[in-house]
Scaffold this motif. Structure first.
Motif, PDB file in Angstrom:
ATOM      1  N   LEU A  43       0.834  -1.199   0.000  1.00 21.39           N
ATOM      2  CA  LEU A  43       0.000   0.000   0.000  1.00 21.39           C
ATOM      3  C   LEU A  43       0.872   1.253   0.000  1.00 21.39           C
ATOM      4  N   VAL A  44       1.873   1.241   0.890  1.00 19.75           N
ATOM      5  CA  VAL A  44       2.755   2.401   1.002  1.00 19.75           C
ATOM      6  C   VAL A  44       3.475   2.654  -0.328  1.00 19.75           C
ATOM      7  N   GLU A  45       3.819   1.558  -0.992  1.00 19.28           N
ATOM      8  CA  GLU A  45       4.537   1.690  -2.250  1.00 19.28           C
ATOM      9  C   GLU A  45       3.676   2.324  -3.339  1.00 19.28           C
ATOM     10  N   GLU A  46       2.364   2.052  -3.281  1.00 20.34           N
ATOM     11  CA  GLU A  46       1.495   2.473  -4.389  1.00 20.34           C
ATOM     12  C   GLU A  46       0.837   3.834  -4.182  1.00 20.34           C
ATOM     13  N   MET A  47       0.810   4.323  -2.942  1.00 24.57           N
ATOM     14  CA  MET A  47       0.100   5.581  -2.678  1.00 24.57           C
ATOM     15  C   MET A  47       1.018   6.785  -2.915  1.00 24.57           C
ATOM     16  N   PRO A  48       0.418   7.938  -3.244  1.00 28.27           N
ATOM     17  CA  PRO A  48       1.232   9.159  -3.374  1.00 28.27           C
ATOM     18  C   PRO A  48       1.775   9.604  -2.009  1.00 28.27           C
ATOM     19  N   ALA A  49       2.806  10.443  -2.032  1.00 28.23           N
ATOM     20  CA  ALA A  49       3.567  10.781  -0.824  1.00 28.23           C
ATOM     21  C   ALA A  49       2.710  11.283   0.338  1.00 28.23           C
ATOM     22  N   ASN A  50       1.741  12.183   0.043  1.00 31.49           N
ATOM     23  CA  ASN A  50       0.971  12.744   1.162  1.00 31.49           C
ATOM     24  C   ASN A  50       0.110  11.677   1.851  1.00 31.49           C
ATOM     25  N   VAL A  51      -0.393  10.711   1.065  1.00 35.74           N
ATOM     26  CA  VAL A  51      -1.185   9.629   1.648  1.00 35.74           C
ATOM     27  C   VAL A  51      -0.283   8.711   2.472  1.00 35.74           C
ATOM     28  N   VAL A  52       0.923   8.441   1.939  1.00 32.74           N
ATOM     29  CA  VAL A  52       1.875   7.578   2.649  1.00 32.74           C
ATOM     30  C   VAL A  52       2.175   8.152   4.023  1.00 32.74           C
ATOM     31  N   LYS A  53       2.355   9.462   4.070  1.00 35.15           N
ATOM     32  CA  LYS A  53       2.658  10.124   5.336  1.00 35.15           C
ATOM     33  C   LYS A  53       1.564   9.853   6.364  1.00 35.15           C
ATOM     34  N   ARG A  54       0.318   9.974   5.911  1.00 38.44           N
ATOM     35  CA  ARG A  54      -0.803   9.717   6.828  1.00 38.44           C
ATOM     36  C   ARG A  54      -0.832   8.251   7.266  1.00 38.44           C
ATOM     37  N   ILE A  55      -0.562   7.331   6.311  1.00 39.58           N
ATOM     38  CA  ILE A  55      -0.597   5.902   6.654  1.00 39.58           C
ATOM     39  C   ILE A  55       0.457   5.588   7.715  1.00 39.58           C
ATOM     40  N   LEU A  56       1.682   6.057   7.480  1.00 35.40           N
ATOM     41  CA  LEU A  56       2.770   5.734   8.405  1.00 35.40           C
ATOM     42  C   LEU A  56       2.521   6.365   9.778  1.00 35.40           C
ATOM     43  N   ALA A  57       1.858   7.520   9.788  1.00 33.52           N
ATOM     44  CA  ALA A  57       1.559   8.170  11.069  1.00 33.52           C
ATOM     45  C   ALA A  57       0.603   7.310  11.898  1.00 33.52           C
ATOM     46  N   GLN A  58      -0.243   6.526  11.211  1.00 34.72           N
ATOM     47  CA  GLN A  58      -1.223   5.716  11.939  1.00 34.72           C
ATOM     48  C   GLN A  58      -0.702   4.324  12.293  1.00 34.72           C
ATOM     49  N   ALA A  59       0.425   3.918  11.732  1.00 30.97           N
ATOM     50  CA  ALA A  59       0.994   2.610  12.070  1.00 30.97           C
ATOM     51  C   ALA A  59       1.763   2.743  13.378  1.00 30.97           C
ATOM     52  N   ASP A  60       1.775   1.687  14.196  1.00 30.00           N
ATOM     53  CA  ASP A  60       2.564   1.811  15.427  1.00 30.00           C
ATOM     54  C   ASP A  60       4.054   1.679  15.088  1.00 30.00           C
ATOM     55  N   PRO A  61       4.948   2.092  16.017  1.00 31.21           N
ATOM     56  CA  PRO A  61       6.379   2.194  15.677  1.00 31.21           C
ATOM     57  C   PRO A  61       6.966   0.879  15.152  1.00 31.21           C
ATOM     58  N   GLN A  62       6.578  -0.254  15.780  1.00 34.81           N
ATOM     59  CA  GLN A  62       7.092  -1.553  15.349  1.00 34.81           C
ATOM     60  C   GLN A  62       6.698  -1.823  13.887  1.00 34.81           C
ATOM     61  N   MET A  63       5.426  -1.577  13.575  1.00 39.31           N
ATOM     62  CA  MET A  63       4.929  -1.812  12.223  1.00 39.31           C
ATOM     63  C   MET A  63       5.651  -0.903  11.231  1.00 39.31           C
ATOM     64  N   ARG A  64       5.832   0.371  11.632  1.00 37.67           N
ATOM     65  CA  ARG A  64       6.510   1.325  10.763  1.00 37.67           C
ATOM     66  C   ARG A  64       7.915   0.834  10.429  1.00 37.67           C
ATOM     67  N   LYS A  65       8.582   0.311  11.480  1.00 34.27           N
ATOM     68  CA  LYS A  65       9.937  -0.193  11.298  1.00 34.27           C
ATOM     69  C   LYS A  65       9.936  -1.352  10.280  1.00 34.27           C
ATOM     70  N   GLU A  66       8.974  -2.260  10.445  1.00 31.19           N
ATOM     71  CA  GLU A  66       8.948  -3.439   9.564  1.00 31.19           C
ATOM     72  C   GLU A  66       8.571  -3.064   8.134  1.00 31.19           C
ATOM     73  N   ILE A  67       7.646  -2.118   8.005  1.00 32.84           N
ATOM     74  CA  ILE A  67       7.292  -1.657   6.653  1.00 32.84           C
ATOM     75  C   ILE A  67       8.534  -1.082   5.964  1.00 32.84           C
ATOM     76  N   ASN A  68       9.247  -0.243   6.702  1.00 33.39           N
ATOM     77  CA  ASN A  68      10.430   0.389   6.118  1.00 33.39           C
ATOM     78  C   ASN A  68      11.491  -0.627   5.747  1.00 33.39           C
ATOM     79  N   GLU A  69      11.590  -1.690   6.564  1.00 33.27           N
ATOM     80  CA  GLU A  69      12.557  -2.743   6.269  1.00 33.27           C
ATOM     81  C   GLU A  69      12.236  -3.409   4.921  1.00 33.27           C
ATOM     82  N   ILE A  70      10.949  -3.709   4.719  1.00 31.84           N
ATOM     83  CA  ILE A  70      10.545  -4.349   3.462  1.00 31.84           C
ATOM     84  C   ILE A  70      10.787  -3.412   2.275  1.00 31.84           C
ATOM     85  N   LEU A  71      10.519  -2.108   2.505  1.00 32.72           N
ATOM     86  CA  LEU A  71      10.659  -1.154   1.398  1.00 32.72           C
ATOM     87  C   LEU A  71      12.116  -0.915   1.008  1.00 32.72           C
ATOM     88  N   ARG A  72      13.045  -1.283   1.896  1.00 39.03           N
ATOM     89  CA  ARG A  72      14.463  -1.142   1.583  1.00 39.03           C
ATOM     90  C   ARG A  72      14.895  -2.033   0.423  1.00 39.03           C
TER      91      ARG A  72
END
Lengths: 457, 457
Positions: free
Chosen positions: A99-128
């Motif tokens: 989802l993060v990969e496909e959404m435009p930047a402003n939407v991604v920002k909102r999505i990541l703000a709503q994910a908890d820190p652990q989830m955010r970390k794991e999402i970022n790991e996959i996106l690397r």
């Protein structure tokens, strides 16, 4: 099935118009997420948030994952922060990363703000991980067991932690993140000794993939071994995630579509045909058409170069389409066969001599059969039935000799180019029909006129 | 990975030569069945029975399933009746049915003689279904539960009967063979109420397929819904078997290979490229080559028909390859896109007007871009740089007008034929590149000469 869905869609639309929300909810909860998403794609966009709010939390998230990106974006824009949070928290990590990969930047920002820190970390790991790598499609949520656990303890652990895992059926035995083996829930349930240690019943022969391995090769591996999931390890052999069969199936379908598009001389597209607008389709098709048109002018130059030969025997012109088409078809048969065999992992570059030798013999057979048929046609139909005196024995000889040579050359080029492309790091599918047709056209005309000059002039 | 396998193969061969059977056995039992089968394919056939006897019963059967039919036949011929019995009894029903389908009659007789009566009955039931139907690829071994069971009883039943089932993870709730719903082992394990009744926790929204449904559509359905298995029901809605994800993945790969072969003008083959001999490949390729060669002679006849026009302006001949190739490429882009969309279930026949309209607009864009580029090239390169006086403004106009018309016609033919083929019950993939190229060739030449006659003569 399709008709049934259509009727249901109409019913749902009517209920929505009449604001019968509780009836709508009763119907939706009986449905499968993929089908609910299908209904969402069909109703007017401004009504989708209303309908989405009727879905229970878990079903809402499952349905959301099945939607097309445009609709996802539209819904997110209508969500309050707390609504978005509910959906995001329910997503599996790999779906969240997609989802993060496909959404435009402003939407991604909102999505990541709503994910908890652990989830955010794991999402970022996959996106690397680079696009199309195993790391980019894996999920970090899997069941891990310790080697010293008993079967009973393992089952308890699965029951306690399984709810958030994409699959619980294959569990991975790790120690300090190092992958030691795996056990299936089937093994755990069917063993009669609840006190056995996991290290004694686990399968130590683990097939795993590296984070950087190409997703298509991962999908073929999963299919080859009939596994539900494959573990993904990093360069230090530490387990970082799993890839499940459903994601592998999606990869196979997408990669095949991409291969087929490349083979037909199109740039691969992420969008399905009906969702692409005319300009998308145009952009997908024009580059190869343009390139191939330019290359075909060289074929034209060959004709111009032999204008004298042509002027002397105009009848030769009539056989150009047949020779060009037969060459093109022979070449694409070979190239497509080889491209598919490469993508199924059957052929390596080292097989090239074996492949060329097989293609030469096949080409000799095909070429001879074709030129015999062609010779018979020229002699019987053109000469005897139509009394076409310009089709002399020499002309027939030129045409038939060109036919055999063209088929042989076409098959050799057709089988070698994809293997060479693969070797130097290109997608072999690029070397398919249109490209090879253009080369073979030029070669066959050159052969044709050279033979004609030698025999006729 | 590949290199690793090669080294292991050499080691195993050496051990086999030195008759180190116990070491061999120690190595083989650590390996995966698919990989062991790979080793078997590489060693001399006369040594395979020896090696096969080293495998423990269950692993032997699993390895046997992964082998190519030729090797299976070879091994069976060397088996004693009791050895054959051991292998056959260990097979899943769908694998046994596949085996029976692929072996010659005398081998089949021996296999069926070693199956117990129940198995023989079930094999025969599967074989009754037409090739490529859901019934023909299903397995009759699945876990069935009763609606009145408690979760605890259900888990006990799975533990007792699961050993012979291809998957235990999705269990089907039936009453008098009628399918009521399903529960997953995940549901059963993660629920905290062991006394809940199955009918209360089961999912009643079952997606199932009919025994006669096409296997490709079943595979796409399984992929769409991300299911591990799909239940198969007969016309009276009674459950008769399941299709698991691994069989669906094999179907997808095979069907794609078949589509790709058809698209490139080849008869589909069951054998992989390396296992086909030259004569197999020849038989696969010659029918379409022959047919297309004959049709291309009609294109030649068009040229002959306009010999006067050609004699008047020989320069026209030089543009024939470019126009034919561009037409062919445009047509195959459209046909291949549509064939893929049909096979993914995106397009129905009723979408035809929408598709044609989209292709016409795309063709207008592509055609204009191509003919602009072509016009610029003719005027700048041919006239100004090469001073080719035969490329007049009228000639350029003829070529460019033909270009636009050819692309439009090619795209319309390319998108319609596969949809029409599907409608009248043919495989749309047959209407791909080579076939459409031939039609488009003829049309583009006809257009070319008609326009030339109108403008130039």
């Amino acid at each position: 099935m399709a008709e049934h869905n259509v009727t249901l869609e109409i019913t749902l639309k009517l209920l929505l118009d009449e604001k019968k929300y509780s009836t709508l909810k009763d119907i939706l909860v009986t449905m499968n997420p993929a089908n609910i998403a299908g209904v969402f794609e069909e109703i007017e966009p401004e009504k989708t948030p209303l309908l989405f709010r009727l879905l229970p939390k878990e079903l809402a998230a499952e349905t959301f994952v099945e939607m097309q990106p445009e609709l996802q974006e539209h819904l997110i824009k209508g969500f309050s922060d707390s609504e978005l949070r509910e959906v995001v928290q329910e997503l599996y990590i790999d779906d969240a990363a997609d989802l993060v990969e496909e959404m435009p930047a402003n939407v991604v920002k909102r999505i990541l703000a709503q994910a908890d820190p652990q989830m955010r970390k794991e999402i970022n790991e996959i996106l690397r991980y680079p696009e199309n790598s195993a790391g980019s499609i894996m999920t970090t949520e899997y069941v891990s067991l310790r080697p010293q656990m008993t079967v009973d303890e393992a089952i308890k652990r699965i029951r306690r932690t399984g709810i958030d895992k994409e699959t619980i059926y294959t569990c991975y035995v790790t120690e300090g993140r190092k992958l030691l083996g795996f056990v299936t829930v089937k093994d755990l349930l069917l063993t009669n000794e609840d006190e056995s240690l996991i290290e004694d019943i686990m399968d130590k022969n683990v097939i795993c993939v590296n984070t950087m391995e190409d997703q298509e090769s991962v999908a073929h591996k999963l299919s080859k071994y009939n596994f539900l999931a494959l573990p993904v390890v990093d360069n230090d052999n530490r387990m970082v995630g799993i890839i499940t069969f459903d994601d592998a199936m999606d990869v196979l379908e997408d990669e095949v579509t991409e291969d087929i598009e490349l083979m037909a001389g199109m740039m691969p597209s992420e969008k399905t045909y009906l969702r692409s607008n005319v300009f998308d389709v145009f952009k997908q098709r024009i580059p190869w058409l343009m390139l191939l048109m330019v290359s075909a002018t060289f074929t034209g130059m060959i004709i111009t170069g032999f204008e004298d030969a042509l002027a002397a025997t105009v009848v030769l012109t009539a056989f150009i389409p047949m020779l060009m088409d037969t060459g093109g078809n022979s070449g694409s048969q070979a190239s497509v066969t080889i491209i598919r065999a490469i993508s199924l992992g059957e052929l390596e570059f080292s097989d090239l001599p074996k492949v060329i030798w097989k293609e030469i013999r096949t080409a000799a057979l095909c070429g001879s059969a074709l030129s015999l048929a062609c010779f018979a046609k020229l002699m019987l139909v053109d000469r005897i039935i139509f009394h076409n005196s310009s089709v002399t024995l020499s002309v027939a000889a030129v045409v038939c000799a060109t036919m055999v040579l063209t088929v042989v050359v076409a098959k050799i080029i057709g089988c070698s180019l994809p293997m060479v492309a693969k070797r130097i790091g290109f997608d072999p599918a690029v070397m398919a029909s249109p490209f090879i047709t253009t080369i073979v056209d030029a070669v066959s005309l050159l052969v044709y006129f050279l033979i004609a000059q030698a025999i006729l002039i």
